[in-house]
Design a protein around this motif. Structure first.
Motif, PDB file in Angstrom:
ATOM      1  N   PHE A 150       2.512  15.985   6.006  1.00 54.85           N
ATOM      2  CA  PHE A 150       3.008  14.634   6.274  1.00 54.85           C
ATOM      3  C   PHE A 150       3.381  13.847   5.004  1.00 54.85           C
ATOM      4  O   PHE A 150       4.506  13.372   4.895  1.00 54.85           O
ATOM      5  CB  PHE A 150       1.989  13.867   7.119  1.00 54.85           C
ATOM      6  N   PRO A 151       2.463  13.729   4.031  1.00 55.11           N
ATOM      7  CA  PRO A 151       2.834  12.958   2.832  1.00 55.11           C
ATOM      8  C   PRO A 151       3.993  13.588   2.050  1.00 55.11           C
ATOM      9  O   PRO A 151       4.739  12.872   1.389  1.00 55.11           O
ATOM     10  CB  PRO A 151       1.544  12.947   1.998  1.00 55.11           C
ATOM     11  N   PRO A 189       0.809  -1.230   0.000  1.00 54.39           N
ATOM     12  CA  PRO A 189       0.000   0.000   0.000  1.00 54.39           C
ATOM     13  C   PRO A 189       0.841   1.279   0.000  1.00 54.39           C
ATOM     14  O   PRO A 189       0.465   2.265  -0.643  1.00 54.39           O
ATOM     15  CB  PRO A 189      -0.811  -0.095   1.287  1.00 54.39           C
ATOM     16  N   SER A 190       1.976   1.250   0.706  1.00 54.99           N
ATOM     17  CA  SER A 190       2.762   2.479   0.825  1.00 54.99           C
ATOM     18  C   SER A 190       3.424   2.868  -0.487  1.00 54.99           C
ATOM     19  O   SER A 190       3.871   4.000  -0.651  1.00 54.99           O
ATOM     20  CB  SER A 190       3.823   2.314   1.914  1.00 54.99           C
ATOM     21  N   TYR A 193      -0.361  15.718  -2.535  1.00 54.05           N
ATOM     22  CA  TYR A 193       0.726  14.966  -3.171  1.00 54.05           C
ATOM     23  C   TYR A 193       0.324  14.357  -4.513  1.00 54.05           C
ATOM     24  O   TYR A 193       1.030  13.513  -5.055  1.00 54.05           O
ATOM     25  CB  TYR A 193       1.335  13.926  -2.226  1.00 54.05           C
ATOM     26  N   ILE A 216      -1.475   6.070  -3.721  1.00 52.57           N
ATOM     27  CA  ILE A 216      -2.924   6.268  -3.661  1.00 52.57           C
ATOM     28  C   ILE A 216      -3.242   7.178  -2.487  1.00 52.57           C
ATOM     29  O   ILE A 216      -2.532   7.179  -1.486  1.00 52.57           O
ATOM     30  CB  ILE A 216      -3.604   4.894  -3.474  1.00 52.57           C
ATOM     31  N   ARG A 270      -5.089  16.854   2.386  1.00 57.17           N
ATOM     32  CA  ARG A 270      -3.926  16.015   2.658  1.00 57.17           C
ATOM     33  C   ARG A 270      -3.705  15.001   1.526  1.00 57.17           C
ATOM     34  O   ARG A 270      -2.593  14.590   1.258  1.00 57.17           O
ATOM     35  CB  ARG A 270      -4.134  15.295   3.993  1.00 57.17           C
ATOM     36  N   LEU A 280      -7.254  12.162  10.761  1.00 54.75           N
ATOM     37  CA  LEU A 280      -6.216  13.190  10.895  1.00 54.75           C
ATOM     38  C   LEU A 280      -5.421  12.897  12.161  1.00 54.75           C
ATOM     39  O   LEU A 280      -5.977  12.424  13.142  1.00 54.75           O
ATOM     40  CB  LEU A 280      -6.848  14.580  10.982  1.00 54.75           C
ATOM     41  N   ARG A 331       6.516  15.291   3.527  1.00 52.51           N
ATOM     42  CA  ARG A 331       7.726  14.997   4.306  1.00 52.51           C
ATOM     43  C   ARG A 331       8.158  13.561   4.071  1.00 52.51           C
ATOM     44  O   ARG A 331       9.343  13.269   3.998  1.00 52.51           O
ATOM     45  CB  ARG A 331       7.479  15.256   5.790  1.00 52.51           C
ATOM     46  N   VAL A 332       7.185  12.670   3.960  1.00 53.25           N
ATOM     47  CA  VAL A 332       7.492  11.275   3.647  1.00 53.25           C
ATOM     48  C   VAL A 332       8.248  11.199   2.317  1.00 53.25           C
ATOM     49  O   VAL A 332       9.176  10.415   2.162  1.00 53.25           O
ATOM     50  CB  VAL A 332       6.177  10.460   3.551  1.00 53.25           C
ATOM     51  N   ARG A 333       7.865  12.067   1.383  1.00 51.05           N
ATOM     52  CA  ARG A 333       8.495  12.075   0.054  1.00 51.05           C
ATOM     53  C   ARG A 333       9.738  12.951   0.002  1.00 51.05           C
ATOM     54  O   ARG A 333      10.257  13.219  -1.071  1.00 51.05           O
ATOM     55  CB  ARG A 333       7.469  12.541  -0.984  1.00 51.05           C
TER      56      ARG A 333
END
Lengths: 381, 268
Positions: free
Chosen positions: A122-123, A96-97, A174, A101, A170, A110, A125-127
């Motif tokens: 958040f998404p 999934p990660s 992205y 999606i 959110r 949230l 920063r993940v990227r």
């Protein structure tokens, strides 16, 4: 609806794709997907193709498998068999990660310990997006959802509707290939729900992101969708546009799930440019169905309440279908009036008419004649 | 309304007995408080003159203060060790369906059911066999084993409180397992971690049986010192120590009960 725009407004991302094969225009493709839990079949041989930029609703009663299908797409569960393609790539085995999606949940999901800004960031920063870029993008989507000043607040300080908009932001921030929504408006009251439906539709047409929306609310599905996937007991019952699904349901389930319907047991008498039927109430005519019917076979005919009307005394039915019924009562719903009538076999018939002066209510116990056009009579499988 | 009156009487009687129970339980430990304010010459439950003499002796004597520091060290290290072991264990037990989950859970809780004497003796024999008997490290290990169920229970309670869809959401946004744990799960269970840590610290700090088994005179902790003080020297300083321990336990317990309510829900 082919183009997909970046939220930064950098312009169309894939206009060159028009000349390519249709594969490039498909955001999601499910082929023969099955999901079994032990001996229980949750999803049975589902085939579905969603075009880029399309808004597709999975509609069905609870337990029909719509949420299971959404989770299969998200990758939180994997299919027992079949193939799932996202943006042209086989995603069946991708975790999934890594699927790229976005998902909007009914309870917003949230992070309570983060501010609205950090939630949306958040998404990114993940990227590992650079901090300045994050600032710019978050501010942009906050303006897009018309909440430009809530960045420093915690989610619990916002109303339900605002929280759901933040959760949409959110996702949008992205630019995922696909946004999944699991009954996102289920926790909101009616008025807010109507408002949010328009809001989601606005975001959808503005950004051109493919959206897959799960709901059990037929009205919501009819209002929002480009196409509706009607599900029942793990199977796809019918895939159609809202109009098509409403006026041309292919099964009794589809006819009864969406709106109200009047059903007649009939026998096919003759097939020409229309289908001639015999019923307990005399001969009827129906339009040719999209499937094969045999002369002499039995079938179910369906007529929507708004396609029927009560014949005024002295008028001639002409070429219309016409049957006799006994009035029970009439309910006035503002601009509409709904008549309830009893047929000879004891079944209740519903007619919805526009409310006009001097012809509002029927008097209980009176015999009336009901008429409707042959092409409004639909044969169901 | 005779029935209502009967119920009120019933309530009054049962609350009377409840208070009697509390009284009975608490008074023996409260008795040390007035004693701790005695002068050195007079040891009485109700001293005629109040003085801080015994407290002064506690803080300045070379007998008491090093053991207090030692207890602090052991309790802190044991708590850290228990947190390191119990946090991932609690997460796995709450979030994942693993084969034999109930058995694993039971194994983690087993120090609660094992008599402390057995843990004490076992630790003593085992670490002596390893050749490190009597060191501070041994006590830290033994205490970490004993307090880990308390820490585990506190963290599991905290984890059951947080919404698992947040983790699903983070996963779909592309976060790795580590990131989900560090950025989504951990910040939300900080109150539970703190409550578990305080409880663990308290239990380790007060523990005497295991400590008595595995410590040597150089690694002696405060409760062990108190125990031997009663046996060998009838020193009134012990009353002051007990009062200090009671006061700090009370403060820590209050802190734990405040932490039971997560910080961000505090004003709901």
């Amino acid at each position: 609806m082919i183009e997909r725009r970046d939220i930064d407004g950098d312009g169309p991302m894939s206009t060159t794709a028009v000349s390519r094969q249709t594969r490039d225009l498909t955001a999601v493709e499910l082929a023969h997907v099955n999901k079994r839990y032990g001996t229980v079949a949750a999803i049975v041989d589902v085939n579905l193709s969603v075009a880029k930029g399309e808004f597709v609703t999975l509609l069905g009663p609870s337990g029909s498998g719509k949420t299971t299908l959404l989770n299969l797409l998200a990758g939180t569960i994997s299919p027992s068999s079949g193939r799932i393609c996202i943006n042209g790539h086989d995603a069946t085995a991708i975790p999934p990660s890594k699927r790229g999606i976005g998902m909007v949940f009914q309870n917003y999901a949230l992070m309570p310990h983060m501010t609205v800004f950090d939630n949306i960031a958040f998404p990114l920063r993940v990227r590992k997006v650079p901090a300045i870029e994050i600032c710019r993008k978050v501010q942009r989507v906050l303006e897009l959802i018309q909440l430009p000043d809530v960045g420093n607040r915690k989610p619990r300080e916002l109303s339900g509707g605002q929280q759901q908009r933040v959760s949409l932001a959110r996702c949008v921030v992205y630019n995922p290939a696909l946004i999944l929504m699991d009954e996102p408006l289920g926790a909101l009251d009616k008025k807010l729900r109507d408002q949010m439906q328009l809001e989601i539709k606005r975001l959808h047409s503005q950004l051109g992101i493919t959206m897959l929306y799960v709901t059990h609310d037929q009205e919501e599905a009819l209002t929002m969708s480009d196409r509706i996937v009607l599900m029942d007991r793990g199977r796809i019952e019918q895939i159609a546009t809202p109009d098509e699904l409403y006026f041309h349901p292919r099964s009794t389930f589809a006819a009864e799930f969406l709106g109200q319907s009047n059903l007649f047991d009939v026998r096919v008498r003759e097939i020409s440019s229309f289908v001639g039927l015999t019923s307990e109430f005399g001969p009827l005519r129906a339009s040719l169905p999209p499937f094969a019917v045999a002369e002499g076979g039995s079938a179910v005919a369906m007529v929507r309440p708004e396609n029927m009307s009560v014949l005024i005394e002295g008028e001639a039915p002409g070429v219309l279908n016409c049957i006799q019924a006994v009035a029970i009562d009439s309910i006035v719903l503002g601009g509409m009036v709904r008549h309830h009538l009893r047929l000879a076999d004891g079944r209740t018939l519903i007619i919805a008419e526009l409310n006009r002066t001097n012809r509002t209510r029927l008097i209980g116990g009176h015999n009336v004649r009901i008429v409707w056009r042959a092409e409004d009579t639909l044969l169901l499988r | 309304m005779p029935r209502l009156k009967a119920r009120q009487d019933h309530l009054r009687i049962s609350s009377f007995f409840a208070w009697l129970g509390y009284f009975f339980l608490v008074v023996p430990s409260l008795v040390v408080i007035p004693i701790s304010f005695s002068t050195s010459s007079e040891i009485a439950v109700f001293p005629h003159r109040l003085s801080l003499h015994l407290y002064r002796e506690f803080f300045h004597s070379s007998n008491w203060w090093p053991t207090t520091v030692q207890s602090f060290r052991v309790a802190t290290l044991a708590t850290v060790l228990a947190l390191i072991v119990a946090t991932p264990a609690a997460y796995a037990l709450v979030r994942y369906e693993v084969r034999g989950k109930r058995l694993i859970h039971l194994v983690f809780l087993s120090p609660l059911f094992t008599p402390v004497v057995v843990i004490g003796l076992g630790s003593y024999l085992y670490f002596a066999y390893l050749g490190i008997g009597g060191t501070t490290l041994v006590l830290v290990f033994a205490h970490a084993v004993m307090i880990s169920p308390f820490v585990l229970i506190a963290i599991m309670a905290g984890l059951r409180h947080i919404d698992p869809t947040l983790e699903t959401a983070a996963m779909l946004m592309g976060a790795s397992r580590w990131m989900i744990f560090g950025r989504v799960v951990l910040p939300q269970i900080v109150p539970a971690l703190a409550a578990g840590a305080l409880l663990g610290f308290l239990v380790s700090f007060d523990e005497v049986v295991i400590a008595y088994f595995v410590t040597s005179p150089v690694s002696q902790t405060l409760p062990v010192k108190m125990y031997s003080a009663i046996q060998w020297e009838i020193s009134p300083v012990i009353a002051a120590v007990s009062t200090l321990l009671t006061a700090s336990s009370l403060v820590i317990s209050l802190a734990i009960s405040l932490l039971q309510k997560p910080a961000w829900k505090a004003n709901d």
